[in-house]
Scaffold this active site. Sequence first.
Site, mmCIF file in Angstrom:
data_model
loop_
_atom_site.group_PDB
_atom_site.id
_atom_site.type_symbol
_atom_site.label_atom_id
_atom_site.label_comp_id
_atom_site.label_asym_id
_atom_site.label_seq_id
_atom_site.Cartn_x
_atom_site.Cartn_y
_atom_site.Cartn_z
ATOM 1 N N HIS A 214 0.847 -1.188 0.000
ATOM 2 C CA HIS A 214 0.000 0.000 0.000
ATOM 3 C C HIS A 214 0.887 1.245 0.000
ATOM 4 O O HIS A 214 1.684 1.438 0.920
ATOM 5 C CB HIS A 214 -0.895 -0.014 1.247
ATOM 6 C CG HIS A 214 -2.023 0.955 1.189
ATOM 7 N ND1 HIS A 214 -2.453 1.673 2.285
ATOM 8 C CD2 HIS A 214 -2.834 1.328 0.165
ATOM 9 C CE1 HIS A 214 -3.477 2.434 1.939
ATOM 10 N NE2 HIS A 214 -3.724 2.244 0.664
ATOM 11 N N ASP A 218 -4.927 4.864 4.133
ATOM 12 C CA ASP A 218 -6.356 5.037 3.887
ATOM 13 C C ASP A 218 -7.033 5.590 5.142
ATOM 14 O O ASP A 218 -6.943 4.984 6.218
ATOM 15 C CB ASP A 218 -7.000 3.702 3.516
ATOM 16 C CG ASP A 218 -6.687 3.288 2.090
ATOM 17 O OD1 ASP A 218 -6.131 4.115 1.347
ATOM 18 O OD2 ASP A 218 -6.978 2.133 1.731
ATOM 19 N N HIS A 293 -13.677 5.942 0.974
ATOM 20 C CA HIS A 293 -12.576 6.225 1.899
ATOM 21 C C HIS A 293 -11.673 7.254 1.225
ATOM 22 O O HIS A 293 -11.884 7.616 0.069
ATOM 23 C CB HIS A 293 -11.778 4.964 2.241
ATOM 24 C CG HIS A 293 -10.964 4.414 1.104
ATOM 25 N ND1 HIS A 293 -11.529 3.691 0.057
ATOM 26 C CD2 HIS A 293 -9.627 4.487 0.827
ATOM 27 C CE1 HIS A 293 -10.583 3.332 -0.792
ATOM 28 N NE2 HIS A 293 -9.422 3.808 -0.364
ATOM 29 N N HIS A 295 -7.776 7.799 0.115
ATOM 30 C CA HIS A 295 -6.408 7.299 -0.032
ATOM 31 C C HIS A 295 -5.492 8.521 -0.061
ATOM 32 O O HIS A 295 -5.624 9.386 -0.928
ATOM 33 C CB HIS A 295 -6.263 6.501 -1.329
ATOM 34 C CG HIS A 295 -4.861 6.043 -1.587
ATOM 35 N ND1 HIS A 295 -4.346 4.873 -1.057
ATOM 36 C CD2 HIS A 295 -3.853 6.606 -2.312
ATOM 37 C CE1 HIS A 295 -3.087 4.730 -1.451
ATOM 38 N NE2 HIS A 295 -2.764 5.775 -2.211
#
Length: 321
Positions: A214, A218, A293, A295
């Site tokens: 990732h 997030d 959400h 990011h």
Amino acid sequence: MPANGKHRRKKSTFLTRGLVAAGTGGAVVALPLIGATGAHAAEQAAPAAASGAVVTAAAQVKAQAAAPAARTAAPTTYSVVAGDYLSKIAAEHDVAGGWQRLYSDNRQVVGENPSLILPGMKLTLGAKNTAKAAAPKAAAPAAPKAKAKVTKKAAPAGEQTRASRSAERAAAPAAAQSSGSATQTASSGWVTPVAGGISTAYRTAGAMWSSGYHTGADFIASSGTTVRAVGAGTVVSAGWSGAYGNEVVIKHADGNYSQYAHLSSLAVSAGQSVSGGQQIGLSGSTGNSTGPHLHFEIRTSPSYGSDVDPLAYLRQHGVSV
């Protein structure tokens, strides 16, 4: 002669009996002089009537089958509200073909950016939209309004600039407080982008990410949550960015860049200067996203692949996160 006369009478009776038999069978034509002719005519008439009934039934079935298709083809108009995005509308209204079909049908209204839809836009569901792209034009005067407020003052230009900057600095903390504790403004003017906590940490490993991990953090944010610039800077880009959906990238004074992805709508444009805590858009689930959400990334360049720990970066600027 009597014999011949008698013979003619018998023949006449036979003819009459033949015609009467034909009449009882419902035929309107002269038939061979056989007593059963009337029954034979009725047999011929029955299949013809049955054939007509089959044709009528088939026509009714065909009409009934066509009716649902006509009802399905009837377009429905949907008016966009704040927090909407195409994939959400397509899912809620079972649009065949998903958001791609919805965008294709309404492209001349939405414009070139499929994620930049504005409240009040009229979208057709299940049919081609023939309306003109008038909705985006209605949103265009937003920028001139801000300028008009500044030019109303009679003070010299230099004082106007100082006054507007002071107003921005005063408005940013107030706006941050309204969004929750996570958007507290540090003494340096830096904030977190949204009020929610972290759902997926930086560098979390997984095959779902093309880099194998990732590249950002997030933040928990329901669709339509206000997203703010973490610090002062200049907007490098604002628009559609493939897997990131609708995103904003801002360059800061230290040469680093902050990125905000999966937004449902934008409030800034490329080249615009922003201050810490200023609203830049609304959170959403555009692009490759499993749900609403935010990011958030910090990069050393505006491009993908130059990421650094975003939370460590915010802490270096005095933000408690």
